[in-house]
Design a protein around this motif. Structure first.
Motif, PDB file in Angstrom:
ATOM      1  N   ALA A   1       2.593  13.755  52.456  1.00  0.00           N
ATOM      2  CA  ALA A   1       2.987  13.879  54.311  1.00  0.00           C
ATOM      3  C   ALA A   1       3.820  14.847  53.830  1.00  0.00           C
ATOM      4  O   ALA A   1       4.368  14.854  52.100  1.00  0.00           O
ATOM      5  N   THR A   2       4.452  15.456  54.231  1.00  0.00           N
ATOM      6  CA  THR A   2       5.526  16.314  54.155  1.00  0.00           C
ATOM      7  C   THR A   2       7.150  16.001  54.785  1.00  0.00           C
ATOM      8  O   THR A   2       6.564  16.484  56.208  1.00  0.00           O
ATOM      9  N   TYR A   3       7.790  15.925  54.456  1.00  0.00           N
ATOM     10  CA  TYR A   3       8.883  15.244  54.607  1.00  0.00           C
ATOM     11  C   TYR A   3       9.801  16.787  54.826  1.00  0.00           C
ATOM     12  O   TYR A   3      10.405  16.832  53.867  1.00  0.00           O
ATOM     13  N   THR A   4      10.445  16.593  56.148  1.00  0.00           N
ATOM     14  CA  THR A   4      12.194  17.762  56.217  1.00  0.00           C
ATOM     15  C   THR A   4      13.277  16.544  55.828  1.00  0.00           C
ATOM     16  O   THR A   4      13.243  16.188  56.892  1.00  0.00           O
ATOM     17  N   MET A   5      14.207  16.255  54.775  1.00  0.00           N
ATOM     18  CA  MET A   5      14.798  15.446  54.793  1.00  0.00           C
ATOM     19  C   MET A   5      16.337  16.730  55.175  1.00  0.00           C
ATOM     20  O   MET A   5      16.654  17.761  54.381  1.00  0.00           O
TER      21      MET A   5
ATOM     22  N   ARG B   1       5.253  15.338  49.999  1.00  0.00           N
ATOM     23  CA  ARG B   1       6.514  16.444  49.517  1.00  0.00           C
ATOM     24  C   ARG B   1       6.890  15.946  50.319  1.00  0.00           C
ATOM     25  O   ARG B   1       7.996  16.039  51.634  1.00  0.00           O
ATOM     26  N   VAL B   2       8.884  16.900  49.997  1.00  0.00           N
ATOM     27  CA  VAL B   2      10.668  16.495  50.732  1.00  0.00           C
ATOM     28  C   VAL B   2      11.029  17.945  50.604  1.00  0.00           C
ATOM     29  O   VAL B   2      10.787  18.909  49.340  1.00  0.00           O
ATOM     30  N   VAL B   3      11.072  19.025  52.012  1.00  0.00           N
ATOM     31  CA  VAL B   3      11.933  19.571  51.687  1.00  0.00           C
ATOM     32  C   VAL B   3      13.309  19.102  52.416  1.00  0.00           C
ATOM     33  O   VAL B   3      13.286  18.463  52.989  1.00  0.00           O
ATOM     34  N   VAL B   4      14.231  19.219  51.671  1.00  0.00           N
ATOM     35  CA  VAL B   4      16.038  19.266  51.373  1.00  0.00           C
ATOM     36  C   VAL B   4      16.887  20.010  51.909  1.00  0.00           C
ATOM     37  O   VAL B   4      16.835  21.052  51.601  1.00  0.00           O
ATOM     38  N   VAL B   5      17.132  19.157  53.009  1.00  0.00           N
ATOM     39  CA  VAL B   5      18.153  20.260  53.998  1.00  0.00           C
ATOM     40  C   VAL B   5      19.139  19.441  53.404  1.00  0.00           C
ATOM     41  O   VAL B   5      19.834  18.197  53.804  1.00  0.00           O
TER      42      VAL B   5
ATOM     43  N   ILE C   1      14.581  23.917  62.058  1.00  0.00           N
ATOM     44  CA  ILE C   1      13.597  25.113  61.734  1.00  0.00           C
ATOM     45  C   ILE C   1      13.034  25.055  61.319  1.00  0.00           C
ATOM     46  O   ILE C   1      12.281  25.202  61.280  1.00  0.00           O
ATOM     47  N   PHE C   2      12.926  24.501  59.534  1.00  0.00           N
ATOM     48  CA  PHE C   2      12.441  24.135  58.394  1.00  0.00           C
ATOM     49  C   PHE C   2      11.455  23.525  58.795  1.00  0.00           C
ATOM     50  O   PHE C   2       9.988  23.562  58.384  1.00  0.00           O
TER      51      PHE C   2
ATOM     52  N   GLU D   1       7.511  14.995  59.623  1.00  0.00           N
ATOM     53  CA  GLU D   1       7.890  14.036  60.273  1.00  0.00           C
ATOM     54  C   GLU D   1       9.579  14.895  59.295  1.00  0.00           C
ATOM     55  O   GLU D   1       9.663  15.789  58.614  1.00  0.00           O
ATOM     56  N   LEU D   2      10.963  15.064  60.765  1.00  0.00           N
ATOM     57  CA  LEU D   2      12.055  15.797  59.855  1.00  0.00           C
ATOM     58  C   LEU D   2      12.903  14.201  60.081  1.00  0.00           C
ATOM     59  O   LEU D   2      12.643  12.762  60.739  1.00  0.00           O
ATOM     60  N   VAL D   3      13.398  13.970  59.057  1.00  0.00           N
ATOM     61  CA  VAL D   3      14.356  12.595  58.838  1.00  0.00           C
ATOM     62  C   VAL D   3      15.604  13.724  58.976  1.00  0.00           C
ATOM     63  O   VAL D   3      15.615  13.677  58.237  1.00  0.00           O
ATOM     64  N   ILE D   4      16.624  13.019  59.571  1.00  0.00           N
ATOM     65  CA  ILE D   4      18.195  13.141  59.746  1.00  0.00           C
ATOM     66  C   ILE D   4      18.188  12.798  59.266  1.00  0.00           C
ATOM     67  O   ILE D   4      18.563  11.071  59.448  1.00  0.00           O
TER      68      ILE D   4
END
Ligand code: ASP
Ligand code: MG
Length: 330
Positions: A2-6, A35-39, A219-220, A228-231
């Motif tokens: 999975a791809t997570y934007t964190m 996969r992780v997109v880190v913000v 947005i990312f 999934e978006l994880v805050i």
């Protein structure tokens, strides 16, 4: 896979210990094959210090903006010195932080001479917070053998020129994310992105408004086709009320997009009010989780609204409100 934007907020990247916890969270998600997109937000308190430095410069208080610049430098250097070995990686990071802080001082000097500042200069100045924290977090991840790649969102989120509260130009933003972010992910790299900031078509730095990193992350998440978006924040999830006001406050296991939007609009500080906008149509789940209690499942936000046994789900507080009653013959 999975791809997570964190997205990690200011307190999650506020100290060496919390940044180490962030690195553990990202690393263990990658180790599970995702996969992780880190913000990231700026380190806690840094955005406020940068804003204060502008006021000090306008007043001609050179000592104050110098000392704020020093404080910010120490905050970042402390993390680098504690979490990175004395190698060229650390040197390179410290050099890039010094360069940004030198630029900050130059802008303060300009404001000092002019005796005023504009929303446009303010955006350039506050952007240093996220630009530094993202470089720091990327270096810490690299130190732990993650193939992390720091990127400034100025090349990804294209906005109008409504400084301090800019709106994304969706077509251009989608294109830039497809051109720069998606290939990085496909190469197996872990992007580490600045929250909060963007740039106009001409490349002038803008910001999405205070607390805007949540919105950046959404947005990312939307345009990188995340699952999934994880805050990641410093509380266990979306709560029934502010726990500082009522200790009986409880974590809500699930809320709907509409409900969380309303809570944010009416004063709950849990998410930037625009956060769910980019992802609602996709039905992408959002999870609010605690960096300091990573085993806790947090709050899941989806399209589904579940009835609460108590009828009322949550209560927010808006302070300093005046009510005007305007009367007339009619
Ligand atoms: N650093 C910015 C702020 O303090 C953005 C954010 O943290 O979401 O408002
Ligand atoms: Mg926030």
């Amino acid at each position: 896979m999975a791809t997570y934007t964190m997205k990690f907020g200011g307190t999650s990247v506020g100290t060496p210990e919390s940044i180490a916890a962030v690195a553990d969270i990202v690393k263990s998600t990658l180790d599970e094959g995702h996969r992780v997109v880190v913000v990231v937000s700026a380190m806690g308190g840094v955005t406020d210090m940068l804003l204060r430095s502008m006021d000090a410069a306008r007043r001609g208080d050179k000592w104050e903006y110098q000392s704020l610049n020093d404080k910010i430098r120490h905050k970042h250097e402390e993390v680098a010195n504690l979490l990175l070995e004395p190698t060229p990686r650390r040197e390179k990071l410290l050099t890039s932080i010094t360069r940004l802080l030198d630029e900050h001082l130059q802008l303060c000097q300009a404001v000092n001479i002019l005796g005023e500042y504009t929303p446009r200069i303010t955006d350039s100045v506050v952007s240093f917070g996220e630009r530094m924290s993202s470089r720091l977090v990327a270096a810490v991840l690299q130190e732990r053998s993650v193939d992390a790649r720091q990127m400034d969102a100025t090349q990804l989120i294209v906005t109008d020129d409504n400084f301090q509260n800019a709106s994304p130009l969706w077509g251009r933003t989608r294109e830039e994310i497809a051109r720069h972010l998606i290939p990085t992910l496909s190469n197996g790299q872990t992007p580490v992105l600045t929250g909060f900031i963007g740039a106009t078509v001409n490349g002038t730095v803008t910001t999405l408004g205070r607390g805007g990193s949540d919105y950046s992350a959404a947005i990312f998440a939307a345009h990188s086709h995340s699952d999934e978006l994880v805050i990641w924040t410093d509380v266990n999830g979306v709560m029934t009320t502010d726990p500082r006001i009522d200790r009986r406050a409880k974590v809500l296991p699930s809320v709907s997009y509409a409900e969380v939007g309303e809570l944010a609009f009416y004063g709950a500080k849990v998410l930037h009010p625009k956060t769910v906008q980019p992802i609602v149509e996709m039905g992408m789940p959002v999870r609010v989780r605690n960096t300091f209690n990573p085993d806790f499942p947090g709050t899941l936000i989806t399209a589904r609204s579940e009835a609460a046994a108590t009828v009322i789900k949550a209560v927010t507080v808006v302070r300093s409100v005046s009510l005007l009653t305007v009367g007339g013959r009619g």
